[in-house]
Scaffold this active site. Sequence first.
Site, PDB file in Angstrom:
ATOM      1  CG  ASP A   1       1.533  -9.090 -10.692  1.00  0.00           C
ATOM      2  OD1 ASP A   1       0.861 -10.091 -10.369  1.00  0.00           O
ATOM      3  OD2 ASP A   1       1.187  -7.938 -10.402  1.00  0.00           O
TER       4      ASP A   1
ATOM      5  CG  ASN B   1       1.185   2.178  -5.177  1.00  0.00           C
ATOM      6  OD1 ASN B   1       0.371   1.483  -5.783  1.00  0.00           O
ATOM      7  ND2 ASN B   1       2.463   1.864  -5.100  1.00  0.00           N
TER       8      ASN B   1
ATOM      9  CG  HIS C   1       0.400  -1.320  -7.754  1.00  0.00           C
ATOM     10  ND1 HIS C   1       1.257  -1.760  -6.765  1.00  0.00           N
ATOM     11  CD2 HIS C   1      -0.714  -2.065  -7.594  1.00  0.00           C
ATOM     12  CE1 HIS C   1       0.686  -2.721  -6.067  1.00  0.00           C
ATOM     13  NE2 HIS C   1      -0.516  -2.922  -6.545  1.00  0.00           N
TER      14      HIS C   1
ATOM     15  CD  GLU D   1       4.613  -0.891  -7.050  1.00  0.00           C
ATOM     16  OE1 GLU D   1       3.611  -0.158  -7.019  1.00  0.00           O
ATOM     17  OE2 GLU D   1       4.864  -1.726  -6.158  1.00  0.00           O
TER      18      GLU D   1
HETATM   19  P1  PGA Z   1      -5.457  -6.424  -3.202  1.00  0.00           P
HETATM   20  O1  PGA Z   1      -4.281  -5.865  -4.075  1.00  0.00           O
HETATM   21  O2  PGA Z   1      -6.433  -7.046  -4.144  1.00  0.00           O
HETATM   22  O3  PGA Z   1      -4.863  -7.443  -2.286  1.00  0.00           O
HETATM   23  O4  PGA Z   1      -6.071  -5.259  -2.474  1.00  0.00           O
HETATM   24  C1  PGA Z   1      -4.534  -5.353  -5.341  1.00  0.00           C
HETATM   25  C2  PGA Z   1      -3.274  -4.783  -5.943  1.00  0.00           C
HETATM   26  O5  PGA Z   1      -2.343  -4.422  -5.192  1.00  0.00           O
HETATM   27  O6  PGA Z   1      -3.209  -4.682  -7.174  1.00  0.00           O
END
Ligand code: PGA
Length: 253
Positions: A68, A137, A139, A144
């Site tokens: 992404d 959450n 995702h 999302e």
């Molecule tokens: P993070 O984020 O590795 O910074 O915890 C992971 C994500 O949101 O997919």
Amino acid sequence: MIELVVYDDYQTLSRQTAKYIAELVRKKPNTVLGLATGSTPLGLYQELVHLYNEKEIDFKDVLTFNLDEYVGLPKEHPQSYYYFMNQHLFSKVNIAKNNIHFPRGIFTDPKEACREYEKQLTEVDHIDLQILGIGSNGHIGFNEPAKRMTLDTHITDLAPRTIQDNARFFNDSNEVPRQAITMGIGSIMRAKTILLMAHKESKAEAIDAIFSGVVDPNLPASILQLHSNVLVLVNKEVANRLHYRPPTIMVNQ
Ligand code: PGA
């Protein structure tokens, strides 16, 4: 088959994952890697750079597809995901520029930007190994929580919790882009192998969704239960907070 692998600590998790990738690339030099950004894979990228310096992995023919990118951030922006990947991996190994694939954060026609990335993904047919982090959450990539999952590359509004989680990388939460372009659930699910990594206790609840027996678009990672080859790689702290006990491999090192 979805398995939980529990490592003593984050460093071991990162090192073992890097070794797994190096082994794969030795067997298949033109491996297609699906890559993730965020704080979770930082240790993995450090270990991959280390293995590269030790001549244990050669990226010459490796292809990469990132999950992404923030909408509105150019490649040169220090918070863009391209910048992150360049800083932590691409600029430090012998990967060919043409083999790096990224969804475009800057575009005039959003549909065209999505089509373009989807076409590149279709051209390789499937990703051999997809690295995933997970949002608190649930995702994966920037897929999302929503009423339904989107299979193809798409533009998405970031969930308020994601904006809040990612504000730490910006001066304040108002600077966090509100939209992202993300690989869809379809490309993730077509990957031959998926390694989902998590080392923060705050991710335990989201990881529970992967072992719950319920597929719920409000917890996008729950779709991984339908994949035939997923390893969920965690440290002990995360494992201790999980409610479900899936088939588990303990790695002490
Ligand atoms: P993070 O984020 O590795 O910074 O915890 C992971 C994500 O949101 O997919």
